[in-house]
Motif scaffolding. Structure first.
Motif, PDB file in Angstrom:
ATOM      1  N   UNK A 218      20.716  -4.336 -25.305  1.00 15.31           N
ATOM      2  CA  UNK A 218      21.689  -3.337 -24.848  1.00 15.31           C
ATOM      3  C   UNK A 218      23.119  -3.869 -24.724  1.00 15.31           C
ATOM      4  N   UNK A 219      23.277  -5.103 -24.209  1.00 20.81           N
ATOM      5  CA  UNK A 219      24.619  -5.601 -23.910  1.00 20.81           C
ATOM      6  C   UNK A 219      25.103  -6.729 -24.828  1.00 20.81           C
ATOM      7  N   UNK A 220      24.339  -7.036 -25.859  1.00 26.42           N
ATOM      8  CA  UNK A 220      24.689  -8.159 -26.729  1.00 26.42           C
ATOM      9  C   UNK A 220      26.048  -7.961 -27.400  1.00 26.42           C
ATOM     10  N   UNK A 221      26.240  -6.785 -27.950  1.00 29.57           N
ATOM     11  CA  UNK A 221      27.521  -6.495 -28.628  1.00 29.57           C
ATOM     12  C   UNK A 221      28.702  -6.685 -27.680  1.00 29.57           C
ATOM     13  N   UNK A 222      28.542  -6.210 -26.453  1.00 29.39           N
ATOM     14  CA  UNK A 222      29.640  -6.274 -25.488  1.00 29.39           C
ATOM     15  C   UNK A 222      29.940  -7.705 -25.044  1.00 29.39           C
ATOM     16  N   UNK A 223      28.925  -8.564 -25.088  1.00 27.42           N
ATOM     17  CA  UNK A 223      29.097  -9.952 -24.639  1.00 27.42           C
ATOM     18  C   UNK A 223      29.519 -10.888 -25.757  1.00 27.42           C
ATOM     19  N   UNK A 224      29.270 -10.495 -27.001  1.00 26.25           N
ATOM     20  CA  UNK A 224      29.377 -11.428 -28.120  1.00 26.25           C
ATOM     21  C   UNK A 224      30.769 -12.047 -28.259  1.00 26.25           C
ATOM     22  N   UNK A 225      31.814 -11.233 -28.188  1.00 23.68           N
ATOM     23  CA  UNK A 225      33.161 -11.759 -28.391  1.00 23.68           C
ATOM     24  C   UNK A 225      33.496 -12.830 -27.352  1.00 23.68           C
ATOM     25  N   UNK A 226      33.136 -12.590 -26.097  1.00 23.70           N
ATOM     26  CA  UNK A 226      33.403 -13.578 -25.049  1.00 23.70           C
ATOM     27  C   UNK A 226      32.584 -14.851 -25.257  1.00 23.70           C
ATOM     28  N   UNK A 227      31.382 -14.697 -25.749  1.00 24.93           N
ATOM     29  CA  UNK A 227      30.545 -15.869 -26.039  1.00 24.93           C
ATOM     30  C   UNK A 227      31.180 -16.721 -27.133  1.00 24.93           C
ATOM     31  N   UNK A 228      31.617 -16.063 -28.198  1.00 21.78           N
ATOM     32  CA  UNK A 228      32.231 -16.796 -29.309  1.00 21.78           C
ATOM     33  C   UNK A 228      33.506 -17.506 -28.863  1.00 21.78           C
ATOM     34  N   UNK A 229      34.347 -16.794 -28.148  1.00 21.27           N
ATOM     35  CA  UNK A 229      35.600 -17.391 -27.661  1.00 21.27           C
ATOM     36  C   UNK A 229      35.305 -18.566 -26.733  1.00 21.27           C
ATOM     37  N   UNK A 230      34.350 -18.380 -25.833  1.00 18.32           N
ATOM     38  CA  UNK A 230      34.002 -19.437 -24.894  1.00 18.32           C
ATOM     39  C   UNK A 230      33.465 -20.679 -25.568  1.00 18.32           C
ATOM     40  N   UNK A 231      32.623 -20.494 -26.557  1.00 18.90           N
ATOM     41  CA  UNK A 231      32.084 -21.636 -27.300  1.00 18.90           C
ATOM     42  C   UNK A 231      33.197 -22.366 -28.049  1.00 18.90           C
ATOM     43  N   UNK A 232      34.063 -21.599 -28.697  1.00 19.46           N
ATOM     44  CA  UNK A 232      35.155 -22.225 -29.441  1.00 19.46           C
ATOM     45  C   UNK A 232      36.141 -22.919 -28.509  1.00 19.46           C
ATOM     46  N   UNK A 233      36.374 -22.359 -27.328  1.00 11.34           N
ATOM     47  CA  UNK A 233      37.252 -23.013 -26.362  1.00 11.34           C
ATOM     48  C   UNK A 233      36.657 -24.322 -25.851  1.00 11.34           C
TER      49      UNK A 233
END
Length: 259
Positions: free
Chosen positions: A216-231
């Motif tokens: 249900x919430x994967x799409x909404x979380x994905x961008x923050x996950x990607x940014x956080x990993x790259x940071x």
């Protein structure tokens, strides 16, 4: 043994030569056995899938299990494109049949296509013949659709036994688990997913992250996950790029280590 004793009594030169030959053979057998052991998934009496990879590169792999729903798939692919990230999608046979256009789209965008079994059964309970059928039915469906020969298999529920790992490798697949579970399938919300991944104790070089495209919430979380990993300095790569594909062995935690 009597023949050897006779030689030993008759000629010291022959004795030396004989012992030398025995030594060479013994060393050769030792290294041959060692090579067999260290290029398998065997740890003690247990066969292990790949949970993570031993690497000096600051890389992690992001994976999505596709067993239900497709509503958010294109948006997930768009977010991955935005951050220039390639991931791995493990698909069941039912999902492939229901959403063939999405399978083609995932492939067209350059992501790994992975096998998640035909019927999402508890495969440790199946016979070798049924395990093989569960793997190869999806393989043929995806090959027919996309031309891709898949080589990555994730067992449903993360459930496996020695038989399944051996069957997987016999089918020319690498058995893949995960070391970082996003817990997106529990539907705790986007912020929970982000915190779970970015603060996970197993998040390190070579980690494999589990998500679900239908949660249900994967799409909404994905961008923050990607940014956080790259940071945090991580390069996010598909599993096919992260794992060791030739000589390797496993440690007791399921970490893949190059020989």
């Amino acid at each position: 043994m009597k023949i050897i004793n006779d030689i030993l009594r008759k000629d010291s030169a022959k004795t030396f030569l004989l012992l030398f030959c025995f030594a060479i053979i013994s060393v050769g057998v030792h290294f041959y056995k060692q090579d067999i052991i260290t290029t398998s998934s065997t740890v003690g009496k247990k066969e292990l899938p790949i949970y993570c990879v031993d690497t000096d590169k600051k890389q992690v792999a992001l994976s999505f299990d596709a067993a239900w729903g497709d509503e958010d798939t294109i948006q997930i692919l768009d977010i991955l494109d935005k951050y220039k990230v390639k991931a791995t999608f493990f698909m069941t046979g039912g999902w492939v049949e229901a959403y063939p256009d999405k399978v083609k789209e995932i492939a067209a965008r350059g992501h790994d296509l992975g096998n998640h079994s035909e019927n999402h059964k508890q495969m440790s309970k199946l016979s070798v013949a049924d395990q093989t059928s569960e793997i190869m039915k999806v393989h043929e469906k995806v090959k027919t659709l996309t031309g891709v020969e898949m080589t990555l298999f994730r067992p449903p529920f993360g459930d496996y036994n020695n038989s399944l790992v051996t069957t997987t490798m016999t089918c020319k697949y690498y058995p893949i688990q995960w070391s970082v579970d996003s817990l997106d399938w529990k539907n705790y919300g986007a912020s929970s997913i982000v915190k779970t991944v970015l603060n996970h104790k197993a998040l390190c070089n070579g980690a494999i992250i589990l998500m679900h495209n239908g949660a249900k919430y994967t799409k909404d979380a994905l961008e923050q996950v990607l940014v956080g990993l790259q940071e945090q300095g991580y390069e996010i790569v598909p599993i096919s790029q992260l794992i060791i594909t030739e000589k390797y062995h496993m440690d007791t935690a399921g970490k893949q280590i190059a020989d």
